[in-house]
Design a protein around this motif. Structure first.
Motif, short mmCIF file in Angstrom:
data_model
loop_
_atom_site.label_atom_id
_atom_site.label_comp_id
_atom_site.label_asym_id
_atom_site.label_seq_id
_atom_site.Cartn_x
_atom_site.Cartn_y
_atom_site.Cartn_z
N ARG A 14 -72.15 52.28 7.93
CA ARG A 14 -71.83 51.75 6.60
C ARG A 14 -71.90 50.23 6.49
O ARG A 14 -72.27 49.69 5.46
N TYR A 15 -71.55 49.53 7.56
CA TYR A 15 -71.37 48.08 7.48
C TYR A 15 -72.44 47.33 8.27
O TYR A 15 -73.04 47.88 9.19
N ASN A 114 -72.31 47.28 -0.51
CA ASN A 114 -70.85 47.27 -0.44
C ASN A 114 -70.22 46.27 -1.41
O ASN A 114 -68.99 46.15 -1.44
N GLY A 115 -71.04 45.55 -2.18
CA GLY A 115 -70.50 44.68 -3.22
C GLY A 115 -70.80 43.21 -3.08
O GLY A 115 -70.38 42.42 -3.93
N GLU A 192 -57.73 39.26 -2.53
CA GLU A 192 -59.10 39.52 -3.01
C GLU A 192 -60.12 39.28 -1.91
O GLU A 192 -61.04 40.09 -1.69
N GLY A 195 -59.86 41.69 0.94
CA GLY A 195 -60.52 42.92 0.50
C GLY A 195 -62.04 42.82 0.55
O GLY A 195 -62.73 43.80 0.88
N TYR A 196 -62.57 41.64 0.22
CA TYR A 196 -64.02 41.43 0.28
C TYR A 196 -64.54 41.66 1.70
O TYR A 196 -65.52 42.39 1.91
N ARG A 198 -63.11 43.26 4.10
CA ARG A 198 -62.89 44.66 4.47
C ARG A 198 -63.97 45.55 3.88
O ARG A 198 -64.59 46.36 4.59
N ASP A 199 -64.23 45.41 2.58
CA ASP A 199 -65.14 46.32 1.90
C ASP A 199 -66.61 46.03 2.21
O ASP A 199 -67.41 46.96 2.33
N VAL A 200 -66.98 44.75 2.33
CA VAL A 200 -68.38 44.38 2.54
C VAL A 200 -68.77 44.46 4.01
O VAL A 200 -69.85 44.95 4.35
N GLY A 202 -66.50 45.52 6.69
CA GLY A 202 -65.72 46.42 7.53
C GLY A 202 -64.72 45.71 8.42
O GLY A 202 -64.25 46.29 9.41
#
Length: 373
Positions: A14-15, A114-115, A192, A195-196, A198-200, A202
Protein backbone atom coordinates in the motif's frame (compact mmCIF):
# COMPACT_ATOMS: atom_id res chain seq x y z
CA UNK A 1 5.40 11.91 26.98
CA UNK A 2 3.60 9.10 25.21
CA UNK A 3 5.46 6.52 23.14
CA UNK A 4 4.78 3.43 21.09
CA UNK A 5 7.04 0.70 19.76
CA UNK A 6 9.22 1.55 16.77
CA UNK A 7 7.13 0.43 13.77
CA UNK A 8 8.05 -2.46 11.53
CA UNK A 9 8.64 -1.86 7.81
CA UNK A 10 5.49 -0.37 6.33
CA UNK A 11 2.98 -2.38 4.28
CA UNK A 12 4.71 -3.37 1.03
CA UNK A 13 1.47 -3.37 -0.95
CA UNK A 14 0.00 0.00 0.00
CA UNK A 15 2.73 2.50 0.89
CA UNK A 16 5.90 3.84 -0.75
CA UNK A 17 8.88 1.62 0.07
CA UNK A 18 11.54 4.02 1.33
CA UNK A 19 14.83 3.06 2.95
CA UNK A 20 16.26 6.37 4.16
CA UNK A 21 17.06 9.98 3.37
CA UNK A 22 18.66 10.33 -0.06
CA UNK A 23 19.51 14.03 0.19
CA UNK A 24 18.28 17.44 1.26
CA UNK A 25 18.15 20.24 -1.30
CA UNK A 26 18.54 23.76 0.06
CA UNK A 27 17.34 26.77 -1.94
CA UNK A 28 19.64 29.66 -1.08
CA UNK A 29 20.50 33.20 -2.07
CA UNK A 30 24.09 32.37 -3.06
CA UNK A 31 24.88 28.74 -3.89
CA UNK A 32 28.64 29.28 -4.11
CA UNK A 33 28.80 30.86 -0.65
CA UNK A 34 26.52 28.22 0.87
CA UNK A 35 28.63 25.41 -0.58
CA UNK A 36 31.73 27.08 0.87
CA UNK A 37 30.04 27.23 4.29
CA UNK A 38 29.14 23.55 4.27
CA UNK A 39 32.62 22.62 3.07
CA UNK A 40 34.74 24.85 5.31
CA UNK A 41 32.60 25.01 8.47
CA UNK A 42 30.87 21.61 8.54
CA UNK A 43 33.51 19.49 6.80
CA UNK A 44 31.55 18.41 3.74
CA UNK A 45 33.19 17.51 0.42
CA UNK A 46 31.93 19.20 -2.74
CA UNK A 47 31.34 16.29 -5.13
CA UNK A 48 29.24 17.73 -7.95
CA UNK A 49 28.32 20.92 -9.79
CA UNK A 50 25.49 21.89 -12.13
CA UNK A 51 25.21 25.33 -13.74
CA UNK A 52 25.62 27.27 -16.98
CA UNK A 53 28.81 25.39 -17.80
CA UNK A 54 26.88 22.09 -17.74
CA UNK A 55 23.82 23.40 -19.61
CA UNK A 56 21.73 24.56 -16.63
CA UNK A 57 20.94 28.15 -17.61
CA UNK A 58 18.75 29.49 -14.79
CA UNK A 59 20.31 28.08 -11.61
CA UNK A 60 23.52 26.87 -10.01
CA UNK A 61 23.82 23.82 -7.73
CA UNK A 62 26.58 22.19 -5.72
CA UNK A 63 26.28 18.65 -4.35
CA UNK A 64 28.06 17.95 -1.07
CA UNK A 65 28.70 14.77 0.88
CA UNK A 66 29.96 13.71 4.29
CA UNK A 67 29.66 10.04 5.19
CA UNK A 68 26.22 9.08 3.89
CA UNK A 69 24.82 12.62 4.24
CA UNK A 70 24.12 14.37 0.93
CA UNK A 71 23.17 18.03 0.59
CA UNK A 72 22.50 20.08 -2.53
CA UNK A 73 22.58 23.88 -2.43
CA UNK A 74 20.80 25.59 -5.32
CA UNK A 75 20.60 29.29 -6.12
CA UNK A 76 18.84 31.16 -8.90
CA UNK A 77 20.83 32.96 -11.58
CA UNK A 78 17.89 35.26 -12.31
CA UNK A 79 15.91 37.73 -10.18
CA UNK A 80 12.64 35.98 -10.96
CA UNK A 81 11.42 32.39 -11.12
CA UNK A 82 10.44 29.83 -8.50
CA UNK A 83 13.80 29.57 -6.70
CA UNK A 84 14.27 33.34 -6.40
CA UNK A 85 10.66 33.78 -5.28
CA UNK A 86 10.97 31.13 -2.58
CA UNK A 87 14.25 32.56 -1.27
CA UNK A 88 12.69 36.03 -1.06
CA UNK A 89 9.82 34.55 0.95
CA UNK A 90 11.71 32.15 3.21
CA UNK A 91 15.37 33.06 3.15
CA UNK A 92 17.75 30.12 2.87
CA UNK A 93 16.07 26.83 3.73
CA UNK A 94 15.36 23.24 2.85
CA UNK A 95 13.19 22.84 -0.25
CA UNK A 96 13.36 19.06 -0.74
CA UNK A 97 13.57 16.27 1.83
CA UNK A 98 14.32 13.46 -0.64
CA UNK A 99 13.96 9.76 0.13
CA UNK A 100 15.68 6.64 -1.22
CA UNK A 101 13.00 4.70 -3.10
CA UNK A 102 13.04 1.12 -4.32
CA UNK A 103 10.83 2.24 -7.23
CA UNK A 104 10.32 5.99 -7.69
CA UNK A 105 7.29 5.69 -9.97
CA UNK A 106 5.53 3.17 -7.79
CA UNK A 107 6.28 5.21 -4.66
CA UNK A 108 4.86 8.32 -6.32
CA UNK A 109 1.75 6.51 -7.51
CA UNK A 110 1.10 5.03 -4.07
CA UNK A 111 1.65 8.37 -2.32
CA UNK A 112 -0.75 10.17 -4.69
CA UNK A 113 -3.31 7.38 -4.36
CA UNK A 114 -3.05 7.80 -0.59
CA UNK A 115 -3.77 11.54 -0.81
CA UNK A 116 -0.46 13.30 -1.56
CA UNK A 117 -0.44 16.24 -3.99
CA UNK A 118 1.83 15.60 -7.01
CA UNK A 119 4.60 18.13 -7.73
CA UNK A 120 6.86 16.40 -10.29
CA UNK A 121 5.54 13.43 -12.23
CA UNK A 122 7.86 10.39 -12.51
CA UNK A 123 10.69 11.09 -14.96
CA UNK A 124 14.11 9.77 -15.89
CA UNK A 125 17.44 11.58 -15.59
CA UNK A 126 20.28 10.11 -17.63
CA UNK A 127 23.90 10.70 -18.58
CA UNK A 128 26.89 8.50 -19.45
CA UNK A 129 27.07 7.31 -15.81
CA UNK A 130 23.62 5.74 -15.86
CA UNK A 131 20.00 6.45 -15.01
CA UNK A 132 18.12 7.92 -12.03
CA UNK A 133 14.34 7.89 -11.75
CA UNK A 134 12.69 10.66 -9.76
CA UNK A 135 9.27 12.02 -8.73
CA UNK A 136 8.00 14.45 -6.05
CA UNK A 137 4.98 15.20 -3.89
CA UNK A 138 4.09 18.17 -1.70
CA UNK A 139 4.27 18.28 2.08
CA UNK A 140 4.12 21.08 4.71
CA UNK A 141 4.54 24.66 3.45
CA UNK A 142 6.61 24.85 0.24
CA UNK A 143 8.62 21.74 1.17
CA UNK A 144 8.49 18.69 -1.07
CA UNK A 145 9.44 15.02 -0.80
CA UNK A 146 11.22 13.49 -3.78
CA UNK A 147 11.53 9.78 -4.45
CA UNK A 148 15.00 8.94 -5.78
CA UNK A 149 15.71 5.60 -7.45
CA UNK A 150 19.44 5.46 -8.11
CA UNK A 151 20.37 1.75 -8.24
CA UNK A 152 21.45 2.11 -11.88
CA UNK A 153 23.60 5.21 -11.48
CA UNK A 154 27.37 5.34 -10.87
CA UNK A 155 28.01 9.09 -11.08
CA UNK A 156 29.03 11.53 -8.38
CA UNK A 157 25.49 12.59 -7.45
CA UNK A 158 22.75 12.87 -10.10
CA UNK A 159 22.81 12.95 -13.90
CA UNK A 160 23.98 16.25 -15.40
CA UNK A 161 26.07 17.10 -12.34
CA UNK A 162 29.72 17.50 -13.25
CA UNK A 163 32.02 15.61 -10.88
CA UNK A 164 34.03 17.87 -8.57
CA UNK A 165 36.57 16.94 -5.94
CA UNK A 166 36.91 19.75 -3.39
CA UNK A 167 37.86 18.19 -0.07
CA UNK A 168 37.64 20.01 3.21
CA UNK A 169 41.04 21.09 4.52
CA UNK A 170 40.12 21.51 8.20
CA UNK A 171 39.85 19.09 11.10
CA UNK A 172 38.01 15.81 10.42
CA UNK A 173 34.42 16.03 11.69
CA UNK A 174 32.98 12.54 11.28
CA UNK A 175 29.27 13.07 10.56
CA UNK A 176 27.76 9.88 9.19
CA UNK A 177 24.03 9.92 8.38
CA UNK A 178 20.93 12.08 8.67
CA UNK A 179 19.27 10.97 11.91
CA UNK A 180 16.06 12.98 11.63
CA UNK A 181 14.57 16.08 10.00
CA UNK A 182 12.30 18.35 12.07
CA UNK A 183 9.36 20.39 10.77
CA UNK A 184 7.68 23.45 12.28
CA UNK A 185 4.01 23.84 11.40
CA UNK A 186 1.19 26.24 12.29
CA UNK A 187 -0.80 26.05 15.52
CA UNK A 188 -3.60 23.50 15.47
CA UNK A 189 -2.27 21.38 12.59
CA UNK A 190 -0.12 18.78 14.38
CA UNK A 191 -2.64 15.95 14.21
CA UNK A 192 -3.32 16.78 10.56
CA UNK A 193 0.32 16.29 9.58
CA UNK A 194 0.77 13.21 11.73
CA UNK A 195 -2.27 11.85 9.88
CA UNK A 196 -0.72 12.82 6.53
CA UNK A 197 2.44 10.80 7.17
CA UNK A 198 0.36 7.90 8.51
CA UNK A 199 -2.06 7.81 5.58
CA UNK A 200 0.35 8.66 2.73
CA UNK A 201 3.55 6.94 3.87
CA UNK A 202 2.38 4.40 6.45
CA UNK A 203 4.45 6.03 9.19
CA UNK A 204 3.59 5.64 12.86
CA UNK A 205 3.60 8.23 15.63
CA UNK A 206 6.33 6.85 17.89
CA UNK A 207 6.48 9.70 20.40
CA UNK A 208 4.42 12.69 21.50
CA UNK A 209 5.15 15.56 23.89
CA UNK A 210 2.37 17.82 25.18
CA UNK A 211 2.81 21.51 25.93
CA UNK A 212 3.07 20.87 29.68
CA UNK A 213 6.19 18.77 28.97
CA UNK A 214 7.89 21.23 26.59
CA UNK A 215 7.44 24.61 28.21
CA UNK A 216 9.15 27.39 30.11
CA UNK A 217 7.76 30.30 32.07
CA UNK A 218 7.30 32.14 28.75
CA UNK A 219 6.27 29.76 25.98
CA UNK A 220 5.45 26.20 24.98
CA UNK A 221 5.18 23.82 22.06
CA UNK A 222 3.80 20.38 21.24
CA UNK A 223 5.72 17.78 19.27
CA UNK A 224 5.08 14.41 17.66
CA UNK A 225 7.62 12.09 16.05
CA UNK A 226 6.69 9.96 13.03
CA UNK A 227 8.80 7.12 11.63
CA UNK A 228 8.61 4.43 8.97
CA UNK A 229 10.80 2.11 11.05
CA UNK A 230 13.37 2.10 8.26
CA UNK A 231 15.77 5.00 8.91
CA UNK A 232 13.29 7.81 8.27
CA UNK A 233 12.30 9.73 11.41
CA UNK A 234 10.66 13.15 11.35
CA UNK A 235 9.56 15.12 14.42
CA UNK A 236 6.83 17.75 13.85
CA UNK A 237 6.43 20.80 16.13
CA UNK A 238 3.56 23.24 16.59
CA UNK A 239 3.34 26.26 18.91
CA UNK A 240 1.21 26.14 22.03
CA UNK A 241 -0.27 28.85 24.25
CA UNK A 242 2.24 30.74 26.38
CA UNK A 243 2.87 34.13 27.92
CA UNK A 244 5.16 35.19 25.06
CA UNK A 245 6.05 34.22 21.49
CA UNK A 246 7.45 30.70 21.18
CA UNK A 247 10.46 29.67 19.08
CA UNK A 248 8.04 27.97 16.65
CA UNK A 249 6.08 31.19 16.17
CA UNK A 250 9.31 33.12 15.61
CA UNK A 251 10.30 30.58 12.95
CA UNK A 252 6.93 30.84 11.20
CA UNK A 253 7.09 34.65 11.25
CA UNK A 254 10.51 34.74 9.57
CA UNK A 255 10.21 31.73 7.27
CA UNK A 256 6.74 32.75 6.13
CA UNK A 257 5.27 29.24 6.20
CA UNK A 258 5.82 25.82 7.74
CA UNK A 259 9.21 24.34 6.90
CA UNK A 260 12.25 22.41 8.08
CA UNK A 261 13.42 23.71 11.46
CA UNK A 262 16.52 21.59 11.95
CA UNK A 263 18.47 18.66 10.60
CA UNK A 264 20.05 16.14 12.98
CA UNK A 265 23.26 14.42 11.85
CA UNK A 266 24.55 11.26 13.49
CA UNK A 267 28.14 10.75 14.63
CA UNK A 268 29.92 7.97 16.52
CA UNK A 269 32.09 10.44 18.49
CA UNK A 270 30.22 13.61 19.36
CA UNK A 271 32.95 15.10 21.53
CA UNK A 272 35.51 14.92 18.72
CA UNK A 273 32.94 16.10 16.16
CA UNK A 274 31.95 19.15 18.22
CA UNK A 275 35.57 20.07 18.93
CA UNK A 276 36.33 19.87 15.19
CA UNK A 277 33.27 21.94 14.29
CA UNK A 278 34.13 24.60 16.85
CA UNK A 279 37.66 24.75 15.41
CA UNK A 280 36.09 25.32 11.98
CA UNK A 281 34.01 28.21 13.33
CA UNK A 282 30.58 26.65 13.92
CA UNK A 283 28.74 28.14 16.90
CA UNK A 284 26.55 26.14 19.27
CA UNK A 285 23.89 27.05 21.81
CA UNK A 286 25.21 27.36 25.37
CA UNK A 287 23.72 25.34 28.22
CA UNK A 288 23.51 26.63 31.79
CA UNK A 289 25.90 24.82 34.15
CA UNK A 290 23.18 23.70 36.58
CA UNK A 291 21.82 21.47 33.80
CA UNK A 292 24.64 19.03 34.50
CA UNK A 293 23.90 18.78 38.21
CA UNK A 294 20.51 17.29 37.38
CA UNK A 295 21.79 15.33 34.37
CA UNK A 296 24.41 13.46 36.39
CA UNK A 297 21.67 12.26 38.74
CA UNK A 298 19.20 11.50 35.95
CA UNK A 299 21.81 9.62 33.89
CA UNK A 300 23.79 8.01 36.74
CA UNK A 301 23.47 4.49 35.32
CA UNK A 302 25.32 5.39 32.10
CA UNK A 303 29.06 5.70 31.48
CA UNK A 304 29.33 9.28 30.19
CA UNK A 305 32.53 11.39 29.87
CA UNK A 306 31.06 14.20 31.97
CA UNK A 307 34.05 16.55 31.87
CA UNK A 308 34.17 16.53 28.05
CA UNK A 309 30.39 16.66 27.72
CA UNK A 310 30.07 19.67 30.02
CA UNK A 311 33.06 21.46 28.49
CA UNK A 312 31.40 21.26 25.05
CA UNK A 313 27.82 22.01 26.28
CA UNK A 314 26.58 18.61 25.05
CA UNK A 315 23.18 17.43 26.29
CA UNK A 316 22.47 13.87 27.50
CA UNK A 317 19.21 11.96 27.55
CA UNK A 318 17.65 8.51 27.52
CA UNK A 319 14.68 6.50 26.29
CA UNK A 320 13.56 2.93 27.04
CA UNK A 321 16.22 1.50 24.71
CA UNK A 322 19.34 3.39 25.80
CA UNK A 323 20.89 6.84 25.93
CA UNK A 324 22.03 9.59 23.58
CA UNK A 325 24.18 12.70 23.47
CA UNK A 326 23.20 15.75 21.40
CA UNK A 327 24.04 19.39 20.77
CA UNK A 328 22.38 22.16 18.77
CA UNK A 329 23.94 24.92 16.70
CA UNK A 330 22.91 28.52 16.50
CA UNK A 331 20.82 29.44 13.45
CA UNK A 332 22.87 29.00 10.28
CA UNK A 333 20.87 31.38 8.06
CA UNK A 334 20.47 35.14 8.34
CA UNK A 335 16.90 34.66 9.53
CA UNK A 336 16.26 32.87 12.85
CA UNK A 337 14.98 29.73 11.18
CA UNK A 338 17.03 26.62 10.41
CA UNK A 339 19.78 25.09 12.54
CA UNK A 340 21.63 21.76 12.99
CA UNK A 341 21.80 19.08 15.64
CA UNK A 342 24.69 16.65 16.13
CA UNK A 343 23.70 13.42 17.87
CA UNK A 344 25.39 10.25 19.13
CA UNK A 345 23.19 7.28 20.01
CA UNK A 346 23.90 4.38 22.37
CA UNK A 347 20.84 2.19 21.90
CA UNK A 348 18.36 5.06 22.15
CA UNK A 349 15.91 4.98 19.26
CA UNK A 350 13.75 8.02 20.01
CA UNK A 351 14.21 11.12 22.21
CA UNK A 352 13.97 11.55 25.94
CA UNK A 353 12.11 14.29 27.74
CA UNK A 354 15.05 15.54 29.78
CA UNK A 355 16.64 17.78 27.15
CA UNK A 356 13.64 19.62 25.81
CA UNK A 357 13.47 22.25 28.52
CA UNK A 358 17.23 22.92 28.41
CA UNK A 359 17.13 23.31 24.63
CA UNK A 360 13.99 25.41 24.77
CA UNK A 361 15.51 27.80 27.31
CA UNK A 362 18.74 28.11 25.29
CA UNK A 363 16.76 29.03 22.19
CA UNK A 364 14.67 31.49 24.21
CA UNK A 365 17.79 33.26 25.45
CA UNK A 366 18.92 33.78 21.85
CA UNK A 367 15.39 34.76 20.88
CA UNK A 368 15.27 37.36 23.66
CA UNK A 369 18.54 38.90 22.43
CA UNK A 370 16.88 39.37 19.02
CA UNK A 371 13.92 41.08 20.69
CA UNK A 372 11.50 38.39 19.50
CA UNK A 373 10.48 36.68 22.73
Amino acid sequence: MTATEIPARVDTERYPQLSGFDHLEWWVGNARHSAAFFEATLGFEVVGYRGPETGQRDSMSYALRQGNIQFVVTGSLRPDGEIADKVRTHGDGVRDVAFIAEDAEESFNRAVANGAKPVHEPHTLEDDQGVVKRASVATYGDTIHSFIQRQDYAGAFLPNFEAVNLRSQGAHVGLGTIDHVVANIERGHLDEWVGYYRDVFGMARILHFDDDQISTQYSALMSSVVSNGNRITMPINEPADGRKKSQIEEYLDYYGSPGVQHVAMLTHDIVSAVKALRTRGLRFLDIYDTYYEDAKVRMAEFDIPWDDVQAESILVDQDPWGHLLQIFTENIASRPTVFFEVIERHGAQTFGEGNFKALFESIERAQARRGNL
